[in-house]
Design an enzyme around this catalytic site. Structure first.
Site, PDB file in Angstrom:
ATOM      1  N   ARG A  43       6.024   6.217 -21.808  1.00  0.00           N
ATOM      2  CA  ARG A  43       7.074   7.161 -21.633  1.00  0.00           C
ATOM      3  C   ARG A  43       7.518   7.800 -22.938  1.00  0.00           C
ATOM      4  O   ARG A  43       7.550   8.805 -23.335  1.00  0.00           O
ATOM      5  CB  ARG A  43       8.167   6.589 -20.723  1.00  0.00           C
TER       6      ARG A  43
ATOM      7  N   HIS B  20      12.488  -4.573 -18.615  1.00  0.00           N
ATOM      8  CA  HIS B  20      12.087  -3.590 -18.008  1.00  0.00           C
ATOM      9  C   HIS B  20      13.609  -3.041 -17.399  1.00  0.00           C
ATOM     10  O   HIS B  20      13.679  -2.993 -16.107  1.00  0.00           O
ATOM     11  CB  HIS B  20      10.945  -3.639 -17.004  1.00  0.00           C
TER      12      HIS B  20
ATOM     13  N   ASN C 284       9.960  -4.563  -8.535  1.00  0.00           N
ATOM     14  CA  ASN C 284      11.144  -4.487  -9.674  1.00  0.00           C
ATOM     15  C   ASN C 284      12.410  -5.256  -8.860  1.00  0.00           C
ATOM     16  O   ASN C 284      12.131  -5.421  -7.624  1.00  0.00           O
ATOM     17  CB  ASN C 284      11.761  -3.119  -9.842  1.00  0.00           C
TER      18      ASN C 284
ATOM     19  N   ARG D 234      17.816  -1.101 -10.540  1.00  0.00           N
ATOM     20  CA  ARG D 234      16.648  -1.844 -10.409  1.00  0.00           C
ATOM     21  C   ARG D 234      17.316  -3.358  -9.891  1.00  0.00           C
ATOM     22  O   ARG D 234      16.399  -3.980  -9.016  1.00  0.00           O
ATOM     23  CB  ARG D 234      15.665  -2.282 -11.708  1.00  0.00           C
TER      24      ARG D 234
ATOM     25  N   ARG E 255      13.166   2.034  -5.742  1.00  0.00           N
ATOM     26  CA  ARG E 255      14.734   2.344  -6.084  1.00  0.00           C
ATOM     27  C   ARG E 255      14.903   3.777  -5.385  1.00  0.00           C
ATOM     28  O   ARG E 255      14.233   4.696  -5.487  1.00  0.00           O
ATOM     29  CB  ARG E 255      14.855   2.312  -7.619  1.00  0.00           C
TER      30      ARG E 255
ATOM     31  N   VAL F 253       2.951   3.162  -5.174  1.00  0.00           N
ATOM     32  CA  VAL F 253       2.543   2.654  -6.611  1.00  0.00           C
ATOM     33  C   VAL F 253       1.098   1.790  -6.152  1.00  0.00           C
ATOM     34  O   VAL F 253       0.236   1.908  -6.675  1.00  0.00           O
ATOM     35  CB  VAL F 253       3.292   1.527  -7.236  1.00  0.00           C
ATOM     36  N   GLY F 254       0.997   1.206  -5.060  1.00  0.00           N
ATOM     37  CA  GLY F 254      -0.110   0.270  -4.561  1.00  0.00           C
ATOM     38  C   GLY F 254      -1.102   1.230  -4.314  1.00  0.00           C
ATOM     39  O   GLY F 254      -2.358   1.127  -4.903  1.00  0.00           O
TER      40      GLY F 254
ATOM     41  N   ALA G 216       0.892  -0.956   0.033  1.00  0.00           N
ATOM     42  CA  ALA G 216       0.060   0.039   0.178  1.00  0.00           C
ATOM     43  C   ALA G 216       0.907   1.307  -0.092  1.00  0.00           C
ATOM     44  O   ALA G 216       0.662   2.125   0.537  1.00  0.00           O
ATOM     45  CB  ALA G 216      -0.913   0.134   1.256  1.00  0.00           C
ATOM     46  N   GLY G 217       2.060   1.275  -0.655  1.00  0.00           N
ATOM     47  CA  GLY G 217       2.801   2.522  -0.932  1.00  0.00           C
ATOM     48  C   GLY G 217       2.561   3.348  -1.923  1.00  0.00           C
ATOM     49  O   GLY G 217       1.266   3.194  -2.293  1.00  0.00           O
TER      50      GLY G 217
HETATM   51  N1  APR Z   1       4.188  -7.588   1.904  1.00  0.00           N
HETATM   52  C1  APR Z   1       3.436  -6.620   1.699  1.00  0.00           C
HETATM   53  N2  APR Z   1       3.968  -5.369   1.705  1.00  0.00           N
HETATM   54  C2  APR Z   1       5.126  -5.080   1.940  1.00  0.00           C
HETATM   55  C3  APR Z   1       5.914  -6.194   2.271  1.00  0.00           C
HETATM   56  C4  APR Z   1       5.530  -7.522   2.407  1.00  0.00           C
HETATM   57  N3  APR Z   1       6.313  -8.631   2.608  1.00  0.00           N
HETATM   58  N4  APR Z   1       7.125  -5.512   2.191  1.00  0.00           N
HETATM   59  C5  APR Z   1       6.883  -4.336   1.907  1.00  0.00           C
HETATM   60  N5  APR Z   1       5.897  -3.973   1.773  1.00  0.00           N
HETATM   61  C6  APR Z   1       5.233  -2.713   1.334  1.00  0.00           C
HETATM   62  C7  APR Z   1       5.885  -1.679   2.443  1.00  0.00           C
HETATM   63  O1  APR Z   1       5.490  -1.532   3.631  1.00  0.00           O
HETATM   64  C8  APR Z   1       5.341  -0.477   1.337  1.00  0.00           C
HETATM   65  O2  APR Z   1       4.055   0.187   1.871  1.00  0.00           O
HETATM   66  O3  APR Z   1       5.404  -2.330   0.061  1.00  0.00           O
HETATM   67  C9  APR Z   1       5.110  -1.130   0.081  1.00  0.00           C
HETATM   68  C10 APR Z   1       6.015  -0.304  -0.835  1.00  0.00           C
HETATM   69  O4  APR Z   1       5.751   0.807  -1.386  1.00  0.00           O
HETATM   70  P1  APR Z   1       6.853   2.067  -1.521  1.00  0.00           P
HETATM   71  O5  APR Z   1       8.019   2.026  -0.570  1.00  0.00           O
HETATM   72  O6  APR Z   1       6.007   3.314  -1.507  1.00  0.00           O
HETATM   73  O7  APR Z   1       7.355   1.656  -2.950  1.00  0.00           O
HETATM   74  P2  APR Z   1       6.711   2.119  -4.345  1.00  0.00           P
HETATM   75  O8  APR Z   1       7.199   3.402  -4.936  1.00  0.00           O
HETATM   76  O9  APR Z   1       4.931   1.768  -4.061  1.00  0.00           O
HETATM   77  O10 APR Z   1       7.372   0.880  -5.164  1.00  0.00           O
HETATM   78  C11 APR Z   1       7.117  -0.523  -5.168  1.00  0.00           C
HETATM   79  O11 APR Z   1       7.121  -1.014  -7.268  1.00  0.00           O
HETATM   80  O12 APR Z   1       7.616   0.243  -9.230  1.00  0.00           O
HETATM   81  C12 APR Z   1       8.037  -0.755  -8.409  1.00  0.00           C
HETATM   82  O13 APR Z   1      10.420  -0.234  -8.174  1.00  0.00           O
HETATM   83  C13 APR Z   1       9.402  -0.072  -7.535  1.00  0.00           C
HETATM   84  O14 APR Z   1       9.714  -2.336  -6.641  1.00  0.00           O
HETATM   85  C14 APR Z   1       9.115  -1.126  -6.192  1.00  0.00           C
HETATM   86  C15 APR Z   1       7.590  -1.365  -6.083  1.00  0.00           C
END
Ligand code: APR
Length: 316
Positions: free
Chosen positions: A156, A180, A125, A93, A87, A13-14, A10-11
């Site tokens: 892009r 990618h 990634n 990546r 990243r 991207v999510g 839920a970061g």
């Molecule tokens: N299970 C569920 N969620 C997890 C786990 C796990 N085991 N480990 C980490 N997370 C969650 C983190 O808590 C965080 O909320 O994944 C989320 C990642 O969010 P961000 O740090 O904001 O990263 P984000 O920019 O969303 O990128 C996520 O997508 O595009 C790709 O390169 C990018 O690999 C990266 C991924």
């Protein structure tokens, strides 16, 4: 009954995947993350509640829930895996490989245990290698595990072409093949503006610069904002989910598990795919020039190196 879409992670991207999926009313959305040291399950729950309260304003009528419990994701139609580490500046990546391998492995195992019929879209990634992890761990048929890369890479490329010519992005179609990564292969010869070949419109020199900018499109955003892109990656993943859930049968460049196509065997690589209700319904094998084939094989070689590292890890 409504479709159900689970977004793992839920970061940045999510959360944006959840926004696009809700806005498009693709189905009920479940946003899952891990327990936070102090907030517990509060983060995905808070984001889901906030998004749910956008419904009356934006006029969407689906449920959005947040959770840290995979039981809440049961019977999902589509699972979008974004969990992992993004990243940071200066990081490739590939540096993310082993850290994200553990995350994607765990997420896949837990998610498929309760949604055995889902279609998995991998966003984490290094993309192609993580899609391979999801396939190996899930043991799903290959049509049900798809990597999101080409939609973003070609978006892009299309953006830069539209900017260059000051035309609508709607008119620009672009083909991007390969992994990618920095070795991706934007195929200029097959890209066009309203059917007009790019080579008729843009000089060779400018095209080379645009191809280069596309290849480094992710890094450009990381350098600017200090973390990886999320609006376009999320929108791209949701375009794929939409094509599945509405059986649109869109032809999209996706990372697909190849078994001989393009002379590549046993590897996820970006190729044009028809995406419908059963996932990847067809892989289009286009005739490439010698140079394009060489570039594609160079790119798949880079993916193979990562997969070899993962396979060695899995064999430990
Ligand atoms: N299970 C569920 N969620 C997890 C786990 C796990 N085991 N480990 C980490 N997370 C969650 C983190 O808590 C965080 O909320 O994944 C989320 C990642 O969010 P961000 O740090 O904001 O990263 P984000 O920019 O969303 O990128 C996520 O997508 O595009 C790709 O390169 C990018 O690999 C990266 C991924």
């Amino acid at each position: 009954m409504r479709n159900k879409i689970t977004v793992i992670g839920a970061g940045n991207v999510g959360a944006n995947c959840a926004v696009w999926a809700a806005k498009k009313e693709l189905g009920d959305v479940v946003l899952l993350d891990i327990e936070h040291p102090t907030l517990g399950s509060g983060v995905p729950k808070g984001k889901a509640l906030d998004l749910l309260q956008t419904g009356p304003v934006e006029g969407f009528d689906v449920n959005v829930t947040g959770t840290t419990d995979y039981a809440d994701t049961a019977n999902s139609d589509v699972i979008i895996i974004t969990a992992g580490f993004p990243r940071k500046p200066g990081m490739s990546r590939d540096d993310l490989l082993l850290a994200n391998y553990n995350v994607v492995k765990a997420a896949t195992e837990k998610a498929i245990a309760v949604s055995p019929n889902a279609i998995i879209i991998v966003v984490t990634n290094p993309l192609d290698a993580m899609a391979q992890v999801a396939l190996m761990v899930s043991k799903f048929p290959k049509n049900r595990v798809i990597g999101m890369a080409g939609v973003l890479d070609s978006a892009r490329f299309r953006t830069f072409i539209a900017q260059e010519l000051d035309v609508s992005v709607d008119n620009v179609t672009a083909v991007v093949l390969g992994g990618h990564g920095d070795t991706m292969v934007p195929v200029v010869r097959l890209s066009s503006v309203a059917g007009i070949p790019l080579t008729e419109l843009i000089s060779e020199e400018r095209l080379a610069a645009i191809v280069d900018r596309t290849r480094n499109g992710g890094a450009e955003v990381v350098k600017l904002q200090g973390t990886s892109a999320y609006y376009a990656p999320a929108a791209s993943a949701v375009e794929m989910a939409e094509s599945i859930l509405r059986d649109r049968k869109k032809v999209l460049p996706c990372a697909a598990y190849l078994e001989g196509e393009y002379g590549i065997n046993g590897l996820f690589v970006g190729v044009p795919c028809k995406i419908g209700s059963t996932g990847i319904e067809q892989i289009f094998e286009i005739k490439l020039t010698e140079a394009e084939t060489a570039a594609l094989h160079k790119s798949s070689g880079a993916v193979q190196e990562l997969v070899d590292v993962i396979k060695a890890k899995m064999a430990e």
